[in-house]
Design an enzyme around this catalytic site. Structure first.
Site, PDB file in Angstrom:
ATOM      1  N   THR A   1       0.824  -1.216   0.000  1.00 17.84           N
ATOM      2  CA  THR A   1       0.000   0.000   0.000  1.00 17.84           C
ATOM      3  C   THR A   1       0.861   1.270   0.000  1.00 17.84           C
ATOM      4  O   THR A   1       2.063   1.212   0.216  1.00 17.84           O
ATOM      5  CB  THR A   1      -0.919   0.022   1.233  1.00 17.84           C
ATOM      6  OG1 THR A   1      -0.129  -0.287   2.378  1.00 17.84           O
ATOM      7  CG2 THR A   1      -2.022  -0.996   1.098  1.00 17.84           C
ATOM      8  N   ASP A   2       0.200   2.408  -0.230  1.00 18.36           N
ATOM      9  CA  ASP A   2       0.902   3.706  -0.270  1.00 18.36           C
ATOM     10  C   ASP A   2       0.855   4.406   1.076  1.00 18.36           C
ATOM     11  O   ASP A   2       0.775   5.623   1.136  1.00 18.36           O
ATOM     12  CB  ASP A   2       0.244   4.632  -1.300  1.00 18.36           C
ATOM     13  CG  ASP A   2       0.131   4.003  -2.649  1.00 18.36           C
ATOM     14  OD1 ASP A   2       1.133   3.437  -3.102  1.00 18.36           O
ATOM     15  OD2 ASP A   2      -0.959   4.064  -3.249  1.00 18.36           O
TER      16      ASP A   2
ATOM     17  N   SER B   1       1.420   8.616   4.860  1.00 18.32           N
ATOM     18  CA  SER B   1       0.806   8.567   3.549  1.00 18.32           C
ATOM     19  C   SER B   1       1.923   8.879   2.575  1.00 18.32           C
ATOM     20  O   SER B   1       2.502   9.952   2.612  1.00 18.32           O
ATOM     21  CB  SER B   1      -0.302   9.602   3.455  1.00 18.32           C
ATOM     22  OG  SER B   1      -0.648   9.779   2.112  1.00 18.32           O
ATOM     23  N   ARG B   2       2.254   7.907   1.727  1.00 17.07           N
ATOM     24  CA  ARG B   2       3.397   8.133   0.846  1.00 17.07           C
ATOM     25  C   ARG B   2       3.074   9.106  -0.280  1.00 17.07           C
ATOM     26  O   ARG B   2       3.943   9.563  -0.979  1.00 17.07           O
ATOM     27  CB  ARG B   2       3.881   6.798   0.256  1.00 17.07           C
ATOM     28  CG  ARG B   2       4.713   6.050   1.257  1.00 17.07           C
ATOM     29  CD  ARG B   2       5.018   4.664   0.773  1.00 17.07           C
ATOM     30  NE  ARG B   2       4.837   3.728   1.867  1.00 17.07           N
ATOM     31  CZ  ARG B   2       4.775   2.426   1.740  1.00 17.07           C
ATOM     32  NH1 ARG B   2       4.864   1.884   0.545  1.00 17.07           N
ATOM     33  NH2 ARG B   2       4.622   1.648   2.778  1.00 17.07           N
ATOM     34  N   VAL B   3       1.778   9.399  -0.458  1.00 17.08           N
ATOM     35  CA  VAL B   3       1.427  10.386  -1.476  1.00 17.08           C
ATOM     36  C   VAL B   3       1.583  11.788  -0.893  1.00 17.08           C
ATOM     37  O   VAL B   3       2.009  12.715  -1.557  1.00 17.08           O
ATOM     38  CB  VAL B   3       0.010  10.125  -2.003  1.00 17.08           C
ATOM     39  CG1 VAL B   3      -0.461  11.247  -2.883  1.00 17.08           C
ATOM     40  CG2 VAL B   3      -0.027   8.806  -2.760  1.00 17.08           C
TER      41      VAL B   3
END
Lengths: 518, 215
Positions: free
Chosen positions: A338-339, A364-366
């Site tokens: 997951t991101d 949250s990698r975004v």
């Protein structure tokens, strides 16, 4: 409802007149053994992997294992009516589910059969359940926010449209609530929502459907459920089926959100199937392809490029590790796919911090790409501030004397934690969130008693909406302003002014209340 | 199976044990190889058939002992010598001893079936299962055989079965492919189609079928 007998008769008569007699050619096999949701079939020499087969009585199965002398079939439905020696026929088709507007607002099983007693899903649109996720050329980076309506998440671990954000936490830490709140918050935002319940108690699913209906969210939501009493094959297929229904909107340029609740149960169902099929067990007895089982599902969440219609599919997989053991086999798999993850902790939950998100290890990698500019500006340092507060808090418990700066940091932290608390099923508009968080981070709450922070927030937001709607509009308009910095500065100045005005009202209200109680 | 199924009352034959079948395939290949080398394929196949039909089937007690692992290999070998030496061909006796050595005498039936199938396949013969409601007349049989011959280019071996619940027509199975021209199947398909169609009509245009005078 009454039927007009003659009308039906005429329909049937045309059917009979147009019926052409043909020889029915099919590939067949015979059931060797059946049980626990799987069957071994002799024959079917031309069957393909993943092809649908049909048992007598209309029960469908999926060719799962192709062996030298037999075919392992997982049975999607009631396997108790199937006997040894029964004829099995191949259909030449892959498993598919009904899709489109007809499934919206429905409560279905993973094959698209109704569970809500409202009759069959009337549509001829179908989509294969297994679909290979498109490659990088068809995608573009995630850039629009998917507002969850939860302050803590939208401020610190924002979710973008097309992102896969894992919600992980022990039992009873509010995982489903986070997902449900997110669905409720999509009202009027043109996002189709899908809630896939795998291995859940039927009572919990009924409860979720009840909440969604009560808040008017069933108008844009589909619930796909394979409860704890469903056979393992249905539990295994459910997330893929839900994903296929959601993808229909994505590939037609729309936005969809899918919640998988939860993937730990699906992994267990898949393990059961694989062991019954005598596939070799690996670590924790999971089959070797358990990673692929999850990665191919989650890879289907995406943001499509403009040439492909710019649709998006956001996935919120839920995972329940055992005893908080996030470093176990399957949790690490899912975390790596997951991101980012929202980590919910029982001790926070029971301390009254709800949502019980641990800001330090939730990521949250975004990141900021999935936030509106105003929120990014307001909540920029919030995560670090809170993490610093947690560290200081532990330190302060030792009873040491603190300098004024540290003390004020602690006080600010306490108020921010209080401010980020939010009741369930009450998602907040993003402008309200910005106003609240701005008030907290800019120190307007420093003089307010910690126990009154939530009351202050509620009153302040009401005040802003009722008496200063123009400032709310100004804040909302910042996002599209040509000179964002200027617009933001103007807006904050306006908020500061409004807060000063409200502060006086609030103080007098408190004084009155105290006088009355005294 | 539910009561509405047109097949109710009919139970298809139960399929064999696939593990035994795998073993049978392996040994039958070896057996046929040896027989072909000796140039006595037909005779040996017949001998093997007769061993199963005339000896094992008629003497179940012997068949049980023959196939069991209780007796040690040496004794079994001596017994094979005593019983079959002068009554069977040398190749057959050797084959039985080999099976005994590997503890596979219990799979003799599967070996026989597989050997027959393999030989048929080598000879270009195709097993065709013909199921009808009433016993077939000879003309029909030869017509079916001709049709199969034309389609597949092989020599059909007809296996006939009767199943009254087919009502009429004929069901032909070649390998795993089933050609179902029975009246029962047509009726079933028609029923499904009519249900589908009615459901579709009712669901898509509910008003058309509803009368206004109450429920």
């Amino acid at each position: 409802m009454k039927f007009k007998a003659d009308e039906i008769a005429s329909v049937l008569q045309t059917e009979i007149e147009n019926y052409e007699s043909q020889v029915d050619v099919r590939e067949v096999g015979q059931v060797l053994e059946v049980g626990d949701g799987i069957a071994r079939v002799y024959g079917l020499s031309g069957v393909m992997a993943g092809e649908m087969v049909e048992f007598p009585g209309g029960v469908n199965g999926l060719a799962f294992n192709l062996e030298e002398s037999s075919v392992g079939v997982i049975i999607l439905g009631d396997y108790r009516g199937i006997n040894e020696g029964d004829e099995v026929k191949s259909t030449g088709q892959l498993l598919s589910v009904p899709v489109g507007d007809a499934v919206i607002g429905r409560h279905l099983d993973p094959l698209g059969n109704p569970l809500d007693g409202r009759g069959p899903v009337v549509t001829s649109d179908r989509r294969p359940v297994e679909f290979l996720a498109p490659g990088i050329a068809h995608r573009k980076p995630v850039h629009e926010p998917l507002q969850t309506g939860i302050k803590a998440i939208d401020a610190m671990t924002p979710v973008g449209r097309g992102q896969r954000e894992l919600i992980i936490g022990d039992r009873k830490t509010g995982k489903t609530t986070v997902a449900i709140d997110t669905i409720l918050n999509q009202k009027g935002k043109d996002v189709k929502c899908f809630y896939v319940a795998v291995g859940q108690k039927d009572s919990s699913v009924a409860n979720v459907v009840g909440v969604l209906r009560e808040h008017g969210a069933m108008d844009y939501t589909t619930v796909i459920s394979a409860g704890g009493s469903s056979p393992a094959p249905l539990q295994y297929v459910a997330p893929y089926a839900g994903c296929a229904m959601a993808e229909h909107f994505t590939y037609n340029g729309g936005h969809s959100l899918i919640v998988y609740d939860d993937l730990s149960k699906q992994a267990v169902a898949y393990r059961e199937l694989s062991l019954l099929m005598r596939r070799p067990p690996g670590r924790e007895a999971y089959p070797g392809d358990i990673f692929y089982c999850h990665s191919r599902l989650l890879e289907r969440a995406l943001k499509l490029s403009d040439a492909n219609g710019a649709g998006s599919l956001t996935a919120l997989p839920i995972f329940e590790p055992q005893e908080g053991e996030v470093s176990a086999y399957i949790p690490t798999n899912v975390i790596s796919i997951t991101d980012g993850q929202i980590y919910l902790q029982p001790d926070l939950f029971f301390a009254g911090v709800r949502p019980a998100m641990n800001a330090g290890i939730s990521v949250s990698r975004v990141g900021g790409a999935a936030q509106i500019k105003t929120m990014k500006k307001v909540a920029g340092g919030l995560r670090l501030q809170l993490a610093a507060y947690r560290a200081l808090e532990a330190f302060a418990q030792m009873g040491t004397e603190l300098d004024a700066a540290t003390q004020s940091q602690l006080d600010r932290g306490r108020r921010m934690v209080e401010l980020l608390k939010q009741g369930q099923y009450s998602p907040m508009d993003v402008t309200d969130q910005v106003l609240s968080i701005y008030a907290g981070t800019s120190g307007h709450l420093d003089e307010i008693d910690v126990s009154r922070v939530r009351e202050w927030e509620a009153d302040f937001l009401t005040f802003m909406r009722d008496q200063k709607p123009e400032i709310c509009d100004q804040v909302a308009a910042c996002q599209d302003a040509e000179d964002f910095k200027q617009a933001y500065d103007d807006a904050t100045k306006a908020i500061d002014g409004a807060v000063a005005e409200f502060q006086a009202q609030f103080t007098s209200k408190i004084e009155k209340a105290e006088a009355a109680s005294a | 199976m539910n009561a509405e199924s047109p097949q109710s009352g009919y139970r298809p034959e139960t399929v064999l044990d696939t593990d035994a079948q795998q073993v049978g395939k392996l040994y039958s290949r070896a057996f046929l190889g040896a027989a072909q080398k000796a140039g006595q394929t037909e005779e040996l196949l017949e001998e093997l058939g007769s061993l199963v039909d005339d000896v094992l089937d008629k003497n179940p007690a012997f068949a049980r002992m023959f196939g069991s692992q209780v007796m040690p290999h040496d004794e079994r070998e001596a017994m094979i010598d005593r019983v079959f030496r002068d009554r069977a061909s040398q190749l057959m006796v050797n084959f039985l001893k080999t099976l005994s050595k590997h503890g596979r005498l219990g799979n003799l039936r599967a070996i026989r079936t597989e050997a027959q199938d393999l030989y048929d396949q080598q000879q270009g013969r195709i097993k065709v299962i013909v199921t009808t409601a009433l016993p077939l007349e000879d003309e029909v049989k030869s017509a079916i055989a001709d049709a199969v011959r034309q389609r597949t280019g092989g020599e059909p071996v007809l296996i006939e079965r009767t199943r009254p619940d087919l009502i009429g027509g004929v069901v032909v199975q070649i390998g795993d492919t089933l050609f179902d021209g029975s009246v029962a199947a047509r009726l079933r398909r028609m029923r499904e189609k009519m249900i589908d169609r009615s459901v579709h009509e009712i669901q898509s245009r509910r008003d058309r079928f509803r009368t206004t005078d109450g429920n």
